[in-house]
Write a protein that holds these residues in place. Sequence first.
Motif, PDB file in Angstrom:
ATOM      1  N   THR A 247       5.843  37.510 -30.265  1.00  9.72           N
ATOM      2  CA  THR A 247       6.348  36.567 -31.252  1.00  9.72           C
ATOM      3  C   THR A 247       5.813  35.169 -30.979  1.00  9.72           C
ATOM      4  O   THR A 247       5.802  34.709 -29.821  1.00  9.72           O
ATOM      5  CB  THR A 247       7.885  36.557 -31.224  1.00  9.72           C
ATOM      6  N   GLU A 248       5.334  34.506 -32.011  1.00 12.28           N
ATOM      7  CA  GLU A 248       4.827  33.156 -31.862  1.00 12.28           C
ATOM      8  C   GLU A 248       5.999  32.185 -31.658  1.00 12.28           C
ATOM      9  O   GLU A 248       6.956  32.179 -32.431  1.00 12.28           O
ATOM     10  CB  GLU A 248       4.024  32.750 -33.101  1.00 12.28           C
ATOM     11  N   ARG A 249       5.888  31.388 -30.650  1.00 12.13           N
ATOM     12  CA  ARG A 249       6.931  30.428 -30.349  1.00 12.13           C
ATOM     13  C   ARG A 249       6.325  29.270 -29.574  1.00 12.13           C
ATOM     14  O   ARG A 249       5.269  29.403 -28.945  1.00 12.13           O
ATOM     15  CB  ARG A 249       8.071  31.065 -29.535  1.00 12.13           C
ATOM     16  N   THR A 250       7.025  28.178 -29.629  1.00  7.71           N
ATOM     17  CA  THR A 250       6.562  26.992 -28.915  1.00  7.71           C
ATOM     18  C   THR A 250       6.863  27.147 -27.434  1.00  7.71           C
ATOM     19  O   THR A 250       8.024  27.385 -27.061  1.00  7.71           O
ATOM     20  CB  THR A 250       7.252  25.730 -29.459  1.00  7.71           C
ATOM     21  N   PRO A 251       5.868  27.068 -26.592  1.00  5.91           N
ATOM     22  CA  PRO A 251       6.147  27.241 -25.160  1.00  5.91           C
ATOM     23  C   PRO A 251       7.004  26.101 -24.621  1.00  5.91           C
ATOM     24  O   PRO A 251       6.935  24.960 -25.113  1.00  5.91           O
ATOM     25  CB  PRO A 251       4.747  27.232 -24.532  1.00  5.91           C
ATOM     26  N   PRO A 252       7.841  26.372 -23.667  1.00 10.55           N
ATOM     27  CA  PRO A 252       8.674  25.302 -23.089  1.00 10.55           C
ATOM     28  C   PRO A 252       7.807  24.300 -22.324  1.00 10.55           C
ATOM     29  O   PRO A 252       6.749  24.641 -21.793  1.00 10.55           O
ATOM     30  CB  PRO A 252       9.622  26.062 -22.158  1.00 10.55           C
ATOM     31  N   ARG A 253       8.248  23.071 -22.264  1.00 11.63           N
ATOM     32  CA  ARG A 253       7.516  22.041 -21.534  1.00 11.63           C
ATOM     33  C   ARG A 253       8.509  21.163 -20.790  1.00 11.63           C
ATOM     34  O   ARG A 253       9.678  21.052 -21.174  1.00 11.63           O
ATOM     35  CB  ARG A 253       6.667  21.200 -22.477  1.00 11.63           C
ATOM     36  N   LEU A 254       8.044  20.591 -19.741  1.00 15.91           N
ATOM     37  CA  LEU A 254       8.856  19.737 -18.879  1.00 15.91           C
ATOM     38  C   LEU A 254       8.361  18.303 -19.027  1.00 15.91           C
ATOM     39  O   LEU A 254       7.173  18.027 -18.841  1.00 15.91           O
ATOM     40  CB  LEU A 254       8.769  20.182 -17.424  1.00 15.91           C
ATOM     41  N   TYR A 269      13.297  17.353 -30.805  1.00 18.87           N
ATOM     42  CA  TYR A 269      13.260  18.815 -30.758  1.00 18.87           C
ATOM     43  C   TYR A 269      14.276  19.425 -31.721  1.00 18.87           C
ATOM     44  O   TYR A 269      13.979  20.394 -32.437  1.00 18.87           O
ATOM     45  CB  TYR A 269      13.537  19.276 -29.322  1.00 18.87           C
ATOM     46  N   LEU A 270      15.465  18.862 -31.784  1.00 20.74           N
ATOM     47  CA  LEU A 270      16.492  19.380 -32.687  1.00 20.74           C
ATOM     48  C   LEU A 270      16.099  19.181 -34.145  1.00 20.74           C
ATOM     49  O   LEU A 270      16.392  20.032 -35.009  1.00 20.74           O
ATOM     50  CB  LEU A 270      17.837  18.703 -32.399  1.00 20.74           C
ATOM     51  N   LYS A 271      15.405  18.074 -34.448  1.00 23.23           N
ATOM     52  CA  LYS A 271      14.957  17.860 -35.825  1.00 23.23           C
ATOM     53  C   LYS A 271      13.860  18.849 -36.195  1.00 23.23           C
ATOM     54  O   LYS A 271      13.825  19.382 -37.317  1.00 23.23           O
ATOM     55  CB  LYS A 271      14.453  16.431 -35.980  1.00 23.23           C
ATOM     56  N   ASP A 272      12.937  19.123 -35.248  1.00 21.06           N
ATOM     57  CA  ASP A 272      11.879  20.083 -35.539  1.00 21.06           C
ATOM     58  C   ASP A 272      12.439  21.480 -35.773  1.00 21.06           C
ATOM     59  O   ASP A 272      11.907  22.256 -36.578  1.00 21.06           O
ATOM     60  CB  ASP A 272      10.875  20.103 -34.374  1.00 21.06           C
ATOM     61  N   ARG A 273      13.504  21.829 -35.064  1.00 24.53           N
ATOM     62  CA  ARG A 273      14.108  23.143 -35.215  1.00 24.53           C
ATOM     63  C   ARG A 273      15.052  23.234 -36.412  1.00 24.53           C
ATOM     64  O   ARG A 273      15.545  24.313 -36.732  1.00 24.53           O
ATOM     65  CB  ARG A 273      14.882  23.493 -33.942  1.00 24.53           C
ATOM     66  N   GLY A 274      15.332  22.120 -37.052  1.00 21.41           N
ATOM     67  CA  GLY A 274      16.205  22.169 -38.207  1.00 21.41           C
ATOM     68  C   GLY A 274      17.670  21.986 -37.909  1.00 21.41           C
ATOM     69  O   GLY A 274      18.518  22.114 -38.807  1.00 21.41           O
ATOM     70  N   TYR A 275      18.014  21.683 -36.651  1.00 27.95           N
ATOM     71  CA  TYR A 275      19.423  21.475 -36.314  1.00 27.95           C
ATOM     72  C   TYR A 275      19.929  20.118 -36.775  1.00 27.95           C
ATOM     73  O   TYR A 275      21.117  19.935 -36.995  1.00 27.95           O
ATOM     74  CB  TYR A 275      19.640  21.632 -34.810  1.00 27.95           C
TER      75      TYR A 275
END
Length: 277
Positions: A247-254, A269-275
């Motif tokens: 599944t295509e997903r954004t890899p986690p980053r630190l 991040y919350l805005k990009d995800r639609g939250y």
Amino acid sequence: MSEPGFIAAALKWTDLRPDVDPLAGTVHQDGRAAGFSLADAAALEWALRLGESWQLPVTAITAGPPEAQAVLRDAAAFGPRRLVFVTADHDAPSEAVASVLAPLLAGAAVVCCGDYSADRGSGSVPAFLAHHLEAAQALGLTGLTPGEMGCLAARRRLDGGRREHLRVTAPAVISVEPGAARLRRAPLAGLRAARQTAVEVAEGAAARHPRVRVMRTAPYRPRPKMLPPPRDALPRARLLALTGALTERTPPRLARASCDEAADELIGYLKDRGYLT
């Protein structure tokens, strides 16, 4: 009908304040908080009233481990003439308890019992006693009116708010609700004499194992949720659907940032995800 000999009160020794483990559901009992329930107290009171009305001696009887004799000591303060203790297992089934009590209750005019015990008892001991004694039974009574020797009028509740009136003749086994009577106050002389009252000890028959034995108890676990399987029934496809490996997903980053910058990153991040809008 033969002349009745005595009135009996069958009491049960039980823990009135058990400690229940909220996680495992196990029950821990403490003998220091044990005694007889309010239903048994009402049964003892009615046994004393019947004994006074018919001029018959009153016997208090119980079955259980040696610690159960404390119930008889408590009852002795109210005036029963005879105390009888029968050895039995603490978790003995109702039928076994009735079978060991019945030989010692032969000849009783009325055996008074509580309609249920405080340890989630089934309330079936009075019915088994009536069977072994071949006596009449009247269970779940809310009130009694003694009549002539060997006869009494009883009342019990029915469904729909109705009441049933019964005429009971000796020999009989009755069970009463906690509200049927309130146990009288024990006199000071009775409390002092109860410590010295002799208790008759009788050996009970060999206890039989109950038909249903509880092997273990476990905490409550909800049933698993049923999910529909993937459309493709191949094992590889099901593993991919469960793990999401392809599944295509954004890899986690630190990100190393200050508090304000970290808050901005989280909000972005919350805005990009639609939250957040």
